[in-house]
Design an enzyme around this catalytic site. Sequence first.
Site, PDB file in Angstrom:
ATOM      1  N   HIS A   1      -2.485  11.056   0.589  1.00 44.88           N
ATOM      2  CA  HIS A   1      -1.992  10.855   1.954  1.00 44.88           C
ATOM      3  C   HIS A   1      -1.324  12.173   2.388  1.00 44.88           C
ATOM      4  O   HIS A   1      -0.122  12.232   2.600  1.00 44.88           O
ATOM      5  CB  HIS A   1      -1.036   9.658   2.005  1.00 44.88           C
TER       6      HIS A   1
ATOM      7  N   ARG B   1       0.861  -1.196   0.000  1.00 38.13           N
ATOM      8  CA  ARG B   1       0.000   0.000   0.000  1.00 38.13           C
ATOM      9  C   ARG B   1       0.890   1.236   0.000  1.00 38.13           C
ATOM     10  O   ARG B   1       1.670   1.439   0.927  1.00 38.13           O
ATOM     11  CB  ARG B   1      -0.900  -0.031   1.232  1.00 38.13           C
TER      12      ARG B   1
ATOM     13  N   GLU C   1      -7.085   8.826   6.092  1.00 36.03           N
ATOM     14  CA  GLU C   1      -7.320   9.528   7.357  1.00 36.03           C
ATOM     15  C   GLU C   1      -7.747  10.987   7.178  1.00 36.03           C
ATOM     16  O   GLU C   1      -7.013  11.918   7.571  1.00 36.03           O
ATOM     17  CB  GLU C   1      -6.068   9.450   8.241  1.00 36.03           C
TER      18      GLU C   1
ATOM     19  N   ASN D   1      -7.401   2.277  10.065  1.00 40.76           N
ATOM     20  CA  ASN D   1      -6.069   2.435  10.656  1.00 40.76           C
ATOM     21  C   ASN D   1      -6.229   2.481  12.160  1.00 40.76           C
ATOM     22  O   ASN D   1      -6.969   3.312  12.684  1.00 40.76           O
ATOM     23  CB  ASN D   1      -5.405   3.735  10.178  1.00 40.76           C
TER      24      ASN D   1
ATOM     25  N   GLU E   1      -3.607   0.124   8.267  1.00 42.76           N
ATOM     26  CA  GLU E   1      -2.406   0.485   9.040  1.00 42.76           C
ATOM     27  C   GLU E   1      -2.554  -0.023  10.452  1.00 42.76           C
ATOM     28  O   GLU E   1      -3.614   0.123  11.066  1.00 42.76           O
ATOM     29  CB  GLU E   1      -2.204   2.006   9.140  1.00 42.76           C
TER      30      GLU E   1
ATOM     31  N   TYR F   1      -4.300   2.378  16.028  1.00 43.56           N
ATOM     32  CA  TYR F   1      -3.075   2.430  16.837  1.00 43.56           C
ATOM     33  C   TYR F   1      -3.346   2.301  18.328  1.00 43.56           C
ATOM     34  O   TYR F   1      -2.569   1.698  19.049  1.00 43.56           O
ATOM     35  CB  TYR F   1      -2.308   3.734  16.547  1.00 43.56           C
TER      36      TYR F   1
HETATM   37  O1  IFM Z   1       2.840   7.752   9.945  1.00 39.99           O
HETATM   38  C1  IFM Z   1       1.474   7.836  10.114  1.00 39.99           C
HETATM   39  C2  IFM Z   1       0.750   7.659   8.803  1.00 39.99           C
HETATM   40  O2  IFM Z   1       1.174   8.580   7.856  1.00 39.99           O
HETATM   41  C3  IFM Z   1      -0.732   7.830   8.979  1.00 39.99           C
HETATM   42  N1  IFM Z   1      -1.220   7.002  10.049  1.00 39.99           N
HETATM   43  C4  IFM Z   1      -0.508   6.971  11.282  1.00 39.99           C
HETATM   44  C5  IFM Z   1       0.977   6.780  11.058  1.00 39.99           C
HETATM   45  C6  IFM Z   1       1.713   6.811  12.411  1.00 39.99           C
HETATM   46  O3  IFM Z   1       1.512   8.030  13.049  1.00 39.99           O
END
Ligand code: IFM
Length: 488
Positions: free
Chosen positions: A138, A94, A183, A312, A394, A314
């Site tokens: 992006h 990706r 995002e 995505n 992600e 985290y």
């Molecule tokens: O590095 C970023 C990415 O560009 C977008 N999502 C989160 C990642 C980590 O912060």
Amino acid sequence: MTTSLDRSSASAPEPRSDAGSRFPVDFLWGVATSAYQIEGAASEDGRTASIWDTFSRVPGAVHNGDNGDVACDHYHRMPEDVDLIAGLGVDSYRFSLSWPRIQPGGRGAVNQRGIAFYDRLVDRLLERDVLPWVTLYHWDLPQELEDAGGWPARDTAYRFADFAEIAMNRLGDRVRWWTTLNEPWCSAVLGYDTGRHAPGRQDFGDSMAAVHHLLLGHGLAAQRLRETAPEPIQVGITLNTTHALPATDADADRAAARRADGFGTRIYTDPLVLGSYPTDVVDELAARGVRLPVQHGDLSVIAQPLDFLGVNYYTTHYFSGSPEEDAEASAEGPAESSGEGSGEQAADGVALTRVVPQGYPVTAMDWEITPFGLTGMLTRLGADYPGVPLYVTENGAAFDDRPDQDGEVEDADRTAYFAEHIEAVAAARDAGADVRGYFAWSLMDNFEWGYGYDKRFGIVHVDYPTQKRTVKQSGRWFRDNIRRNRQG
Ligand code: IFM
């Protein structure tokens, strides 16, 4: 180039859970990057400035004054980098297209030298049996479009649809997977409200206009991609949905979590899938004197059929709606959040929505490690928006990697993070969520936006002075994980 793929990952500490063979053989495994974070070659072959080229020059905007001028020099090292990707055994890569490289200034003629780079990249990936997964945007808006108003201006959405057509015309004969935006929360809120990301503006009303025009741009681009595609394609969008939980059972905390969910998740998913903005969000905006600039017909454009939703993930945030007793506490949100978890407070701080850390271990970003939240997010999206296949586009973690005396990076912390989160994806599938793929963020250490090169997310280590790539323990584990799952 040292890849150290020949080193066995058997010596790595056992991950806390083994996600091996929990996924079907057609589950898509990949690695992800984005253009500005890795390409470099910022002024080469006709590329012009993006908002990140400009913003990174603002004193104090980026840690250490770093910028993406060279980054991982991927523009020049692409063939070897594709070999590295293929060596990891992934199904898909990706990556994003640099708009100012392909269409300098964001309107008008195609820069043939710029788009030729992606032509070569796609060919090389296919030669190595790796599926190209393209993200159109992006975060690197051409500076000229920002000067003309940026995402708060409606015209940017139309310019984006034109850019989508350019990309399809050149790459559509070989690329099947298309993501419009990555995002949009970050583009709108960090870019136009908190000002922590490019272009660094701080106006809540503008950020909400940006939300609508990003979504409109998605819809227009999705239409244009489908109209111009020479082959059947898959079109979707990637969101960093907020996994928002109440800090306690108190009504104020539940309301705060609901509010964070509205502004971090539903303001995107509802119009995209259901064709309407959530009423609680619209009502709060009205109370704040803000109106989304919706014109007749916009919502049906935004609600184009989604072949997939990229997620995505985290971390998870716990929200409180009560003031902290400590006088220092404020409604401004976590002081050092990059906002990736969408936990930041709007700059005008009207309603109190405060993130309360729970004491879980944290990554180098100070993001709490909460794999259960990935299961929660995926199952919730699956339940609330049925019929939309999900891909984790992600997931990953920054840690302070230290190469050992042999130059190897034994990143047991990141390896465990991946193992736990992949297990969390398996749990979501077991619970009925239609999750079809997982991309590790990131292929390699890169420019982490406001944090510059200080934070490393890669499963491949990059020594920036020499540009030497070294596969970390987590990269070897990821490769072995894919193999295990292929064997069933
Ligand atoms: O590095 C970023 C990415 O560009 C977008 N999502 C989160 C990642 C980590 O912060």
